[in-house]
Design an enzyme around this catalytic site. Structure first.
Site, PDB file in Angstrom:
ATOM      1  N   LYS A 197       0.857  -1.194   0.000  1.00 15.79           N
ATOM      2  CA  LYS A 197       0.000   0.000   0.000  1.00 15.79           C
ATOM      3  C   LYS A 197       0.891   1.241   0.000  1.00 15.79           C
ATOM      4  CE  LYS A 197      -3.368  -2.468   2.922  1.00 15.79           C
ATOM      5  NZ  LYS A 197      -4.714  -2.607   2.426  1.00 15.79           N
TER       6      LYS A 197
ATOM      7  N   GLU B  23     -12.391  -3.745  10.141  1.00 15.35           N
ATOM      8  CA  GLU B  23     -13.083  -4.168   8.915  1.00 15.35           C
ATOM      9  C   GLU B  23     -14.571  -4.311   9.216  1.00 15.35           C
ATOM     10  OE1 GLU B  23     -10.580  -7.105   6.469  1.00 15.35           O
ATOM     11  OE2 GLU B  23     -10.271  -7.710   8.535  1.00 15.35           O
TER      12      GLU B  23
ATOM     13  N   HIS C  57       0.536  -7.816   9.641  1.00 14.38           N
ATOM     14  CA  HIS C  57       0.096  -6.504   9.139  1.00 14.38           C
ATOM     15  C   HIS C  57       0.272  -5.369  10.160  1.00 14.38           C
ATOM     16  CE1 HIS C  57      -1.314  -8.816   5.876  1.00 14.38           C
ATOM     17  NE2 HIS C  57      -2.518  -9.094   6.333  1.00 14.38           N
TER      18      HIS C  57
END
Ligand code: BG6
Length: 503
Positions: free
Chosen positions: A201, A235, A259
């Site tokens: 990202k 999420e 992550h």
């Protein structure tokens, strides 16, 4: 914003095409290949970033032919134009860009457990090869052993042989060490590219620029100026069809040592000696090794019960397919971390991640201390300055500051300065794997995890893995900000999580 940019026609990039290379994909009929690798190759092709001599060898245990496999991928690519829920949803598929990739795909039937598959490959592969393990984690070790035994990892005549290993890389410290040992028995560390897609990202990579390329921020990025740092990966989706994978995994293993710790590294590591891959990976490993093992009382695990997702009723985790009716697998984790370096002495790091939360938000919030001396101290309520780095789906930054409210009296009010990447930079369409694939082909390991970093991440969460074997979970309704116990973790320190969402 990237969401809009994803609809634009891909533009050619300034970077040179990657060197000639064959990409061998194990697990070619799987979801990862269809949803991410093919769209990423398409975007690379549109950006003229693939060599004319690029090839894909797609290996799978299902029977197929070159023509049949190409056709099914073409159909899937077309279907993305109608699928707004997909990471990749272009207006149309550019025939030239896709044709370039499609015509270079060759299908090979093969069982990953059979030496014959690898002997066959050894007979046809020459030159530079990247092997991509888009398979279930239990095949990582065996495939690499087969590759080694078949001589496929031998780098001769200047050609490279590299292996991309997906996550999860192990399920605890012992299994990660064992997998590293298996890999390193067959090849050199520089041949293994352990993926963490968060590093693909742009907004994550940009944290380094923010911290180390700005004279305004670099001096204050430390204890003394920073009061606390929050890292969130929330999420709205649930576990849904992934129960079989998720039940033995849980949110801690799925998200934290990989992550969230990658975000932590970017925000907390010391300045690397240079921008060279090994310098950055050294700095990251040192940071991960400085995480104090997390005591169980500094962590909360939660599981969602039935509730809503944007107003729609959704089932609780225990009612998802392939999930036990009395499962104690966590779908939410919140924890407090201490980093044993002088830079971060006394600064708490709060990390949280969960499924079925109020809003989707991956972001880092840096809360600064109030000025040590100020005429406002004691006279007005001062909110801490907070810098929010928005990674996904918003991509940008906001800085909350105090300003004078209009009016005759001196009273403070909150102002927020924001910027969005899309307002300043043209972003090429991306599903997050383009840079990672390109970097494997060019041999840039900056965005990949090294063996020592992976092991240091697992070591930090090991006390929780042990303690949580028989521990209960706290419950939270789907569509909420997580269990109350997570709020209490911060209240203890006189802090509070930022509410999820744009805020
Ligand atoms: C994956 C996890 O690695 O990352 C998933 O296995 C999670 O459970 C996903 O949903 C989150 O990634 P992103 O890029 O959608 O935030």
């Amino acid at each position: 914003m990237s969401t809009d940019a994803a609809h634009e026609t891909p533009l050619p990039s300034d970077s040179p095409p990657a060197p000639p290379c064959t990409l061998v994909i194990f697990g070619a009929s799987g979801d990862l290949t269809k949803r991410l690798l093919m769209p990423a190759l398409y975007n690379l092709s549109a950006g003229k970033l693939l060599s004319e001599d690029f090839k894909v060898v797609a290996v799978d245990h299902n029977e197929n032919t070159d023509a049949g496999f190409r056709e099914s991928l073409s159909e899937t690519m077309q279907s993305f134009t109608k699928d707004t829920s997909s990471e990749f949803h272009p207006d149309h598929i550019d025939a030239t860009a896709w044709g370039f990739v499609r015509d270079r795909i060759h299908f090979r039937h093969g069982d990953f457990a059979e030496s014959a598959t690898f002997r066959d490959l050894a007979g046809v592969l020459t030159g530079n090869v990247v092997f991509y393990l888009a398979v279930s984690a239990r095949f990582f070790g065996p495939i690499v052993e087969h590759l080694g035994k078949a001589g496929l990892l031998t780098q001769a005549d200047g050609a490279f042989r590299r292996v991309v290993v997906e996550k999860p890389f192990g399920s605890d410290l012992a299994s990660a060490k064992a997998l590293n040992a298996t890999l390193l028995a067959q090849g050199d560390e520089s041949q293994f590219f352990r993926i963490d897609h968060f590093l693909g990202k742009e907004t994550v990579q940009s944290i380094l620029a923010l911290r180390f390329a700005n004279g305004l921020l670099e001096p204050v990025w430390r204890a003394g100026h920073v009061a606390s740092i929050e890292i969130t990966a929330a999420e709205t989706i649930g576990v849904e069809q992934r129960g079989a994978f998720y039940e033995p995994t849980g949110a801690l293993r799925d998200m934290v040592p990989n992550h969230l710790f990658q975000l932590l590294c970017m925000v907390a590591m010391e300045a690397p000696d240079s921008l060279a891959a090994e310098a950055i990976r050294d700095a990251k490993s040192r940071l991960l090794e400085a995480i104090r093992p997390i005591p169980p009382e500094d962590a909360v695990r939660g599981q969602y019960t039935d509730g809503t997702e944007f107003g729609r009723a959704v089932p609780g985790y225990r009612a998802e397919p392939n999930v036990s009716a009395d499962s104690r697998t966590e779908t939410y984790v919140a924890l407090k971390l201490t980093i044993d370096t002088p830079r971060w002495e006394g600064v708490p790091f709060y990390l949280r991640t969960g499924k079925r939360m109020t809003d989707r938000a991956t972001e880092i919030a840096v809360h600064f201390r109030p000025p040590a001396q100020s005429p406002f101290l004691g006279a007005c309520a001062m909110a801490p300055d907070t810098l929010r780095l928005r990674i996904d789906p918003e991509q940008g930054m906001s800085l909350g500051l105090n300003a004078k409210r209009p009016g005759p009296e001196m009273r403070l009010g909150r102002v927020v300065a924001t910027f969005e990447y899309g307002d300043f930079f043209h972003e090429s369409p991306s599903v997050g794997y383009e840079t990672l694939l390109y970097d494997c082909m060019t041999g840039d390991a900056t965005l990949f995890q090294r063996a020592d970093g992976i092991e240091a991440g697992w070591a930090a969460v090991e006390p929780l893995l042990q303690a949580w074997r028989d521990a209960p979970v706290a419950f939270y309704p789907a569509g909420s900000d997580g269990p109350e116990e997570a709020a209490a973790l911060l209240t203890r320190d006189g802090n509070a999580w930022l509410p999820l969402g744009k805020g």
